[in-house]
Design a protein around this motif. Structure first.
Motif, PDB file in Angstrom:
ATOM      1  N   ALA A 189      -5.146  12.622  -6.324  1.00  0.00           N
ATOM      2  CA  ALA A 189      -5.423  11.493  -5.427  1.00  0.00           C
ATOM      3  C   ALA A 189      -5.483  11.942  -3.968  1.00  0.00           C
ATOM      4  O   ALA A 189      -6.102  11.287  -3.129  1.00  0.00           O
ATOM      5  N   TYR A 190      -4.816  13.055  -3.670  1.00  0.00           N
ATOM      6  CA  TYR A 190      -4.791  13.562  -2.292  1.00  0.00           C
ATOM      7  C   TYR A 190      -5.647  14.821  -2.144  1.00  0.00           C
ATOM      8  O   TYR A 190      -5.531  15.555  -1.173  1.00  0.00           O
ATOM      9  N   ASN A 191      -6.470  15.060  -3.172  1.00  0.00           N
ATOM     10  CA  ASN A 191      -7.348  16.237  -3.154  1.00  0.00           C
ATOM     11  C   ASN A 191      -8.643  15.873  -3.866  1.00  0.00           C
ATOM     12  O   ASN A 191      -9.105  16.595  -4.743  1.00  0.00           O
TER      13      ASN A 191
ATOM     14  N   GLY B 193       0.783  -1.234   0.000  1.00  0.00           N
ATOM     15  CA  GLY B 193       0.000   0.000   0.000  1.00  0.00           C
ATOM     16  C   GLY B 193       0.808   1.273   0.000  1.00  0.00           C
ATOM     17  O   GLY B 193       0.264   2.346   0.228  1.00  0.00           O
ATOM     18  N   SER B 194       2.110   1.161  -0.216  1.00  0.00           N
ATOM     19  CA  SER B 194       2.996   2.331  -0.103  1.00  0.00           C
ATOM     20  C   SER B 194       2.912   2.946   1.292  1.00  0.00           C
ATOM     21  O   SER B 194       3.082   4.162   1.450  1.00  0.00           O
ATOM     22  N   ASN B 195       2.672   2.089   2.271  1.00  0.00           N
ATOM     23  CA  ASN B 195       2.726   2.573   3.648  1.00  0.00           C
ATOM     24  C   ASN B 195       4.120   3.114   3.967  1.00  0.00           C
ATOM     25  O   ASN B 195       4.276   4.011   4.788  1.00  0.00           O
TER      26      ASN B 195
ATOM     27  N   ILE C 168     -13.109  13.499   0.605  1.00  0.00           N
ATOM     28  CA  ILE C 168     -12.887  12.416   1.570  1.00  0.00           C
ATOM     29  C   ILE C 168     -11.515  12.584   2.242  1.00  0.00           C
ATOM     30  O   ILE C 168     -11.384  12.427   3.455  1.00  0.00           O
ATOM     31  N   THR C 169     -10.492  12.945   1.438  1.00  0.00           N
ATOM     32  CA  THR C 169      -9.156  13.137   2.013  1.00  0.00           C
ATOM     33  C   THR C 169      -9.178  14.247   3.064  1.00  0.00           C
ATOM     34  O   THR C 169      -8.544  14.143   4.106  1.00  0.00           O
ATOM     35  N   LYS C 170      -9.940  15.285   2.764  1.00  0.00           N
ATOM     36  CA  LYS C 170     -10.070  16.388   3.712  1.00  0.00           C
ATOM     37  C   LYS C 170     -10.677  15.881   5.033  1.00  0.00           C
ATOM     38  O   LYS C 170     -10.151  16.153   6.119  1.00  0.00           O
TER      39      LYS C 170
ATOM     40  N   MET D  42       0.509  17.286   8.436  1.00  0.00           N
ATOM     41  CA  MET D  42      -0.248  16.085   8.803  1.00  0.00           C
ATOM     42  C   MET D  42       0.368  14.789   8.276  1.00  0.00           C
ATOM     43  O   MET D  42       0.399  13.792   8.971  1.00  0.00           O
ATOM     44  N   GLU D  43       0.797  14.799   7.014  1.00  0.00           N
ATOM     45  CA  GLU D  43       1.180  13.521   6.405  1.00  0.00           C
ATOM     46  C   GLU D  43       2.111  13.706   5.227  1.00  0.00           C
ATOM     47  O   GLU D  43       1.992  14.681   4.490  1.00  0.00           O
ATOM     48  N   ILE D  44       3.031  12.759   5.056  1.00  0.00           N
ATOM     49  CA  ILE D  44       3.781  12.659   3.807  1.00  0.00           C
ATOM     50  C   ILE D  44       3.416  11.332   3.153  1.00  0.00           C
ATOM     51  O   ILE D  44       3.259  10.325   3.842  1.00  0.00           O
TER      52      ILE D  44
HETATM   53  C1  AVJ Z   1      -2.480   4.101   3.267  1.00  0.00           C
HETATM   54  C2  AVJ Z   1      -0.708   5.432   3.936  1.00  0.00           C
HETATM   55  C3  AVJ Z   1      -0.644   4.499   1.798  1.00  0.00           C
HETATM   56  O1  AVJ Z   1      -0.371   7.709   1.923  1.00  0.00           O
HETATM   57  O2  AVJ Z   1      -1.500   7.154   0.167  1.00  0.00           O
HETATM   58  C4  AVJ Z   1      -4.450   8.297   1.523  1.00  0.00           C
HETATM   59  C5  AVJ Z   1      -2.943   7.113   3.218  1.00  0.00           C
HETATM   60  N1  AVJ Z   1      -3.484   9.527   2.968  1.00  0.00           N
HETATM   61  N2  AVJ Z   1      -4.791   9.579   1.299  1.00  0.00           N
HETATM   62  C6  AVJ Z   1      -1.296   7.121   1.370  1.00  0.00           C
HETATM   63  C7  AVJ Z   1      -3.608   8.278   2.573  1.00  0.00           C
HETATM   64  C8  AVJ Z   1      -4.214  10.324   2.181  1.00  0.00           C
HETATM   65  C9  AVJ Z   1      -2.236   6.263   2.226  1.00  0.00           C
HETATM   66  N3  AVJ Z   1      -1.516   5.104   2.801  1.00  0.00           N
END
Ligand code: AVJ
Length: 330
Positions: A214-216, A170-172, A221-223, A289-291
């Motif tokens: 994909a992140y927008n 999952g590209s975790n 939902i991403t928000k 929040m996240e990379i």
């Molecule tokens: C599950 C961590 C791989 O980073 O793509 C999806 C989580 N964050 N959209 C990712 C996520 C925003 C997702 N992972």
């Protein structure tokens, strides 16, 4: 403090978990710049939002990796079976295990001698897998482990000394900055023996517009997924974030491959955490929040080589947007 109470807290894992969460939240929000750890996205609500996200048209990584697992099941499984000796199939961050289910089904059909040990930070996920997988996959030997990856990897090693195959899908791995990902792989290698394997899923660099979308996602939902962490802090840590005063801001840098998300405070405001710690936000101040790091194929090989593995297999979806790489511990 009453010694009985202290003793009880030490022995109550839920208390300990809450303390770890609290400490991380406070440390992150008192840092400059402010940050929160995306591993906390996954409470029951976050799990649900991520499920929704995986079904959204813009979020491609899951579809790509599903395609790989559906189309290349036999090749992947045969590579993991190797010489055919018994093994432990350990999955880090198993989620709903949809992808691995292809593999598990094939391994069972082939009568491979293995036990499936899914590890996940979400208790919901582990309870769900322990309950459902033995029904959908009769004959599967499964031991779900709820907790942090390396704690549980150590635990897995204490349960059994068989050959280990570690799935990290999952590209975790992208949820760490590259330097941390390298450190992570080194640590993973330390938990393995020569000949053990890893199957690592990585999202690849591609058209920046595709990544950013994909992140927008249009549905937002991403928000909501990001804002849910503030709501989780409210729920679990007696806090008072007003989520309507934070905006989701995703970015993608095609040069570094770093896809990052921020929540931006739309006003000057104060938030009280656990009814005692006050955090001040200026208008336009952000929380990192996240990379979700995107890699090149060469980078994937390089990470393996630099951390004590030998890359031995590569599997791609038809668009070549995603890679599942097989590494053998050297
Ligand atoms: C599950 C961590 C791989 O980073 O793509 C999806 C989580 N964050 N959209 C990712 C996520 C925003 C997702 N992972």
């Amino acid at each position: 403090m009453d010694s009985t109470l202290a003793h009880t807290e030490l022995n109550d894992p839920s208390k300990t978990k809450t303390n770890l969460f609290y400490n991380d939240v406070i440390t992150g929000l008192k840092s400059t710049p402010k940050r929160l750890n995306s591993k906390y996205f996954y409470d029951a609500n976050g799990d649900k939002l991520f499920q929704e996200l995986m079904n959204s048209p813009e979020y491609y990584p899951t579809d790509c990796e599903l395609e790989i697992f559906a189309e290349k099941t036999a090749e992947i499984a045969d590579a993991l079976i190797a010489d055919g000796d018994a093994f432990d199939l350990i999955e880090l961050g198993a989620g709903d295990a949809t992808k691995s289910t292809y593999l598990l089904k094939y391994l069972l059909e082939k009568k491979a001698d293995f036990t499936y040990l899914p590890i996940d930070i979400s208790e919901n996920v582990i309870a769900y897998l322990n309950m459902t997988l033995p029904v959908t996959l009769p004959g599967l030997q499964i031991t779900g482990l709820n907790g942090e990856y390396f704690h549980m990897l150590t635990k897995a090693a204490s349960i059994s000394s068989r050959r280990k195959v570690v799935l990290f899908l999952g590209s975790n791995i992208g949820n760490m900055p590259i330097s941390d990902a390298i450190e992570f792989c080194r640590e993973l290698r330390k938990h393995l023996s020569p000949g053990d394997m890893a199957l690592i899923g990585m999202d690849l660099k591609k058209d920046p517009k595709v990544v950013l979308a994909a992140y927008n996602d249009k549905e937002g939902i991403t928000k909501r997924f990001n804002l849910n962490l503030l709501e989780r802090i409210n729920r679990e840590l007696n806090s008072n974030f007003d989520v309507s005063k934070f905006e989701h801001y995703p970015t993608y840098d095609p040069e570094t491959g770093a896809c990052k998300s921020y929540l931006i405070s739309t006003v000057d405001q104060q938030v009280t955490i656990n009814d005692k710690e006050t955090i001040t936000f200026l208008k336009d101040e952000y929380i990192y929040m996240e990379i979700s790091q995107k890699f090149t194929i060469m980078q994937a090989d390089q990470i393996a080589i630099n951390t004590g593995f030998v890359p031995v297999g590569q599997f791609f979806d038809t668009k070549k947007w995603f890679i599942d790489a097989i590494w053998v511990a050297a």
